[in-house]
Design a protein around this motif. Structure first.
Motif, PDB file in Angstrom:
ATOM      1  N   ILE A   1       2.684  -0.473  -0.201  1.00 37.07           N
ATOM      2  CA  ILE A   1       2.899   0.973  -0.265  1.00 37.07           C
ATOM      3  C   ILE A   1       2.697   1.592   1.112  1.00 37.07           C
ATOM      4  CG2 ILE A   1       2.151   3.135  -1.325  1.00 37.07           C
ATOM      5  CD1 ILE A   1       1.141   1.439  -3.706  1.00 37.07           C
ATOM      6  N   SER A   2       3.725   2.321   1.565  1.00 39.50           N
ATOM      7  CA  SER A   2       3.623   3.089   2.807  1.00 39.50           C
ATOM      8  C   SER A   2       4.120   4.503   2.516  1.00 39.50           C
ATOM      9  CB  SER A   2       4.447   2.436   3.921  1.00 39.50           C
ATOM     10  OG  SER A   2       5.806   2.338   3.538  1.00 39.50           O
ATOM     11  N   GLN A   3       4.157   5.348   3.501  1.00 41.28           N
ATOM     12  CA  GLN A   3       4.536   6.738   3.285  1.00 41.28           C
ATOM     13  C   GLN A   3       5.986   6.844   2.794  1.00 41.28           C
ATOM     14  OE1 GLN A   3       4.080   9.247   6.707  1.00 41.28           O
ATOM     15  NE2 GLN A   3       4.148  11.125   5.541  1.00 41.28           N
ATOM     16  N   ASN A   4       6.134   7.397   1.576  1.00 40.63           N
ATOM     17  CA  ASN A   4       7.450   7.631   0.956  1.00 40.63           C
ATOM     18  C   ASN A   4       8.271   6.367   0.726  1.00 40.63           C
ATOM     19  OD1 ASN A   4       7.017  10.422   0.887  1.00 40.63           O
ATOM     20  ND2 ASN A   4       7.821  10.682   2.953  1.00 40.63           N
ATOM     21  N   LYS A   5       7.625   5.204   0.752  1.00 44.99           N
ATOM     22  CA  LYS A   5       8.366   3.962   0.531  1.00 44.99           C
ATOM     23  C   LYS A   5       7.454   2.890  -0.053  1.00 44.99           C
ATOM     24  CE  LYS A   5       9.568   1.170   3.941  1.00 44.99           C
ATOM     25  NZ  LYS A   5      10.245   0.626   5.139  1.00 44.99           N
ATOM     26  N   VAL A   6       8.007   2.095  -0.961  1.00 50.90           N
ATOM     27  CA  VAL A   6       7.275   0.970  -1.544  1.00 50.90           C
ATOM     28  C   VAL A   6       8.177  -0.258  -1.540  1.00 50.90           C
ATOM     29  CG1 VAL A   6       6.154   0.055  -3.599  1.00 50.90           C
ATOM     30  CG2 VAL A   6       5.872   2.465  -3.023  1.00 50.90           C
ATOM     31  N   VAL A   7       7.637  -1.375  -1.066  1.00 50.24           N
ATOM     32  CA  VAL A   7       8.349  -2.649  -1.095  1.00 50.24           C
ATOM     33  C   VAL A   7       7.729  -3.507  -2.187  1.00 50.24           C
ATOM     34  CG1 VAL A   7       8.961  -4.729   0.186  1.00 50.24           C
ATOM     35  CG2 VAL A   7       8.868  -2.518   1.369  1.00 50.24           C
ATOM     36  N   LEU A   8       8.577  -4.006  -3.096  1.00 47.45           N
ATOM     37  CA  LEU A   8       8.098  -4.814  -4.216  1.00 47.45           C
ATOM     38  C   LEU A   8       8.395  -6.289  -3.954  1.00 47.45           C
ATOM     39  CD1 LEU A   8       9.369  -2.570  -7.158  1.00 47.45           C
ATOM     40  CD2 LEU A   8       7.160  -2.499  -5.992  1.00 47.45           C
ATOM     41  N   LYS A   9       7.357  -7.097  -4.070  1.00 49.32           N
ATOM     42  CA  LYS A   9       7.530  -8.536  -3.894  1.00 49.32           C
ATOM     43  C   LYS A   9       8.234  -9.128  -5.117  1.00 49.32           C
ATOM     44  CE  LYS A   9       3.159  -8.875  -1.318  1.00 49.32           C
ATOM     45  NZ  LYS A   9       1.823  -9.494  -1.292  1.00 49.32           N
TER      46      LYS A   9
ATOM     47  N   PHE B   1       6.300  -9.291  -8.371  1.00 48.92           N
ATOM     48  CA  PHE B   1       6.106  -8.029  -9.104  1.00 48.92           C
ATOM     49  C   PHE B   1       6.796  -8.076 -10.463  1.00 48.92           C
ATOM     50  CE2 PHE B   1       7.313  -3.709 -10.293  1.00 48.92           C
ATOM     51  CZ  PHE B   1       6.162  -2.964 -10.022  1.00 48.92           C
ATOM     52  N   PHE B   2       7.914  -8.809 -10.531  1.00 46.19           N
ATOM     53  CA  PHE B   2       8.743  -8.829 -11.741  1.00 46.19           C
ATOM     54  C   PHE B   2       8.417 -10.003 -12.670  1.00 46.19           C
ATOM     55  CE2 PHE B   2      10.964  -6.532  -8.451  1.00 46.19           C
ATOM     56  CZ  PHE B   2      11.413  -5.388  -9.111  1.00 46.19           C
ATOM     57  N   ASN B   3       7.333 -10.736 -12.375  1.00 44.22           N
ATOM     58  CA  ASN B   3       6.974 -11.903 -13.181  1.00 44.22           C
ATOM     59  C   ASN B   3       6.025 -11.592 -14.336  1.00 44.22           C
ATOM     60  OD1 ASN B   3       8.559 -13.513 -11.556  1.00 44.22           O
ATOM     61  ND2 ASN B   3       6.862 -14.221 -10.263  1.00 44.22           N
ATOM     62  N   PHE B   4       5.611 -10.340 -14.462  1.00 38.86           N
ATOM     63  CA  PHE B   4       4.678  -9.950 -15.522  1.00 38.86           C
ATOM     64  C   PHE B   4       5.429  -9.652 -16.821  1.00 38.86           C
ATOM     65  CE2 PHE B   4       1.886  -9.594 -11.966  1.00 38.86           C
ATOM     66  CZ  PHE B   4       0.599  -9.675 -12.486  1.00 38.86           C
ATOM     67  N   PRO B   5       4.715  -9.654 -17.962  1.00 36.89           N
ATOM     68  CA  PRO B   5       5.346  -9.283 -19.242  1.00 36.89           C
ATOM     69  C   PRO B   5       5.989  -7.900 -19.173  1.00 36.89           C
ATOM     70  CG  PRO B   5       3.197 -10.253 -19.617  1.00 36.89           C
ATOM     71  CD  PRO B   5       3.319 -10.068 -18.135  1.00 36.89           C
ATOM     72  N   GLN B   6       6.935  -7.649 -20.060  1.00 40.07           N
ATOM     73  CA  GLN B   6       7.773  -6.460 -19.987  1.00 40.07           C
ATOM     74  C   GLN B   6       6.986  -5.151 -19.954  1.00 40.07           C
ATOM     75  OE1 GLN B   6      10.962  -6.530 -19.428  1.00 40.07           O
ATOM     76  NE2 GLN B   6      11.146  -4.290 -19.408  1.00 40.07           N
ATOM     77  N   GLU B   7       5.976  -5.022 -20.798  1.00 42.84           N
ATOM     78  CA  GLU B   7       5.219  -3.763 -20.856  1.00 42.84           C
ATOM     79  C   GLU B   7       4.457  -3.516 -19.559  1.00 42.84           C
ATOM     80  OE1 GLU B   7       3.708  -0.153 -22.327  1.00 42.84           O
ATOM     81  OE2 GLU B   7       5.387  -1.404 -22.979  1.00 42.84           O
ATOM     82  N   VAL B   8       3.874  -4.569 -18.985  1.00 44.33           N
ATOM     83  CA  VAL B   8       3.161  -4.444 -17.711  1.00 44.33           C
ATOM     84  C   VAL B   8       4.145  -4.074 -16.602  1.00 44.33           C
ATOM     85  CG1 VAL B   8       1.778  -5.650 -15.969  1.00 44.33           C
ATOM     86  CG2 VAL B   8       1.381  -6.088 -18.410  1.00 44.33           C
TER      87      VAL B   8
END
Length: 340
Positions: free
Chosen positions: A263-271, A274-281
């Motif tokens: 997380i940086s100012q006005n921007k977030v980079v997702l590794k 990040f998408f390996n968790f169960p759907q609700e998480v």
């Protein structure tokens, strides 16, 4: 303050404290005080109904005991012809109890659809912004136990997820403001009793009887279920159990945000992880990102978020906008930044 006004105020304070001699009122106030447990100045959201008037009374007692400063605000949505008259009536009613109420007005064009939901969001916005002007971060609302049941069924009917159906809790954080509900374990009938005993009157909102609104229909449904033997104690236990599950999911949501987003100012980079968790998480984690970057009080609609997530997981490259955010995927990296 002049000596005359000071003496008058002291007299009113004494009269208010004397109301606690009523055993039923004292018992409910004790529950309120334990739930609140706050030593900072705060704002009180007033509407004029029995729940908010009881809240105004209890918060005034609390402020006298704790020597705290309180701001009382009523939002006049101007959705009904006599709303401004009612707002002034409530202001004058509370003035007799040394409670200074300020009226906030929702000016401008009003919605024709989804009225109650949009009005509720506007109320939150006005109250939060006004509180921040006084550097106050705590806002009290008069939600009570009956509201918990109504909220559960309304969200269930709308197909909300677990977080949605148990969302009405004692505390909620919205735009860095602490929304507090110290009456959440109190029944509405008790709040009506308090308002009648203390103020002798309260405002009856005709929309509360209009079955054009989902909340009214659900409220009537609950009444019918009670006549059929609905056990509210078991209903309450079920909601409590679901909240426990919700807290567990929230733990993993925070873990995902901490470990798999930059997380940086006005921007977030997702590794990629990040998408390996169960759907609700995953859903909650991504919703939080959109709120953070888009600087919105509430996240976008769930279906729109789900569609974005499906595209991010199935496509190599993808770009879309949602909630004041641009969502962009290049190979395995996802970037979320504020829309210009």
């Amino acid at each position: 303050m002049s000596l005359k006004n000071l003496n008058a105020s002291s007299k009113i304070h004494k009269q208010l404290l004397n109301k606690l001699r009523d055993k039923r009122i004292y018992k409910i106030y004790s529950k309120f005080e334990n739930n609140l447990n706050l030593n900072n100045d705060f704002t009180v959201a007033v509407s004029g109904g029995p729940d908010s008037l009881a809240l105004a009374f209890f918060s005034k007692i609390y402020s006298i005991k704790k020597s705290l400063k309180i701001k009382y605000f009523l939002v006049d949505h101007k959705l009904r012809n006599n709303s401004s008259v009612e707002a002034l009536f409530v202001k004058n009613l509370l003035k007799d109890f040394s409670i200074d109420l300020d009226i906030l007005k929702w000016n401008g064009k009003k919605p024709k659809n989804n009225i109650q939901s949009l009005a509720r969001k506007k109320r939150y916005n006005l109250l939060i912004n006004q509180s921040k002007k006084f550097k106050i971060n705590h806002i009290l609302f008069g939600h009570h136990e009956d509201d918990v049941y109504e909220n559960f069924l309304i969200r269930l009917l709308r197909g909300s997820g677990l977080k949605g159906i148990v969302s009405l809790d004692k505390t909620t954080l919205i735009n860095n403001a602490n929304i507090l509900r110290p009456l959440i374990n109190v029944e509405k009938k008790d709040l009506i009793y308090i308002s009648k005993k203390v103020f002798n009157k309260y405002v009856e909102d005709p929309s509360n009887e209009d079955e054009i609104f989902t909340r009214v229909r659900v409220r009537n449904l609950i009444k019918n279920l009670e006549s059929e033997g609905l056990d509210k104690s078991k209903f309450k236990l079920s909601i409590s159990n679901l909240k426990s599950v919700d807290q567990s999911i929230q733990f993993f949501c925070e873990k995902n945000l901490k470990e798999n987003s930059i997380i940086s100012q006005n921007k977030v980079v997702l590794k990629e992880e990040f998408f390996n968790f169960p759907q609700e998480v995953l859903f909650r984690s991504f919703s939080k990102i959109l709120q953070l970057v888009g600087k919105k009080y509430f996240p976008p609609r769930g279906k729109k978020i789900t569609n974005i997530l499906e595209n991010l997981q199935s496509k190599i490259t993808f770009k879309s906008t949602l909630g004041n955010c641009v969502i962009k995927k290049i190979k395995k990296t996802v970037i979320v930044y504020k829309e210009r």
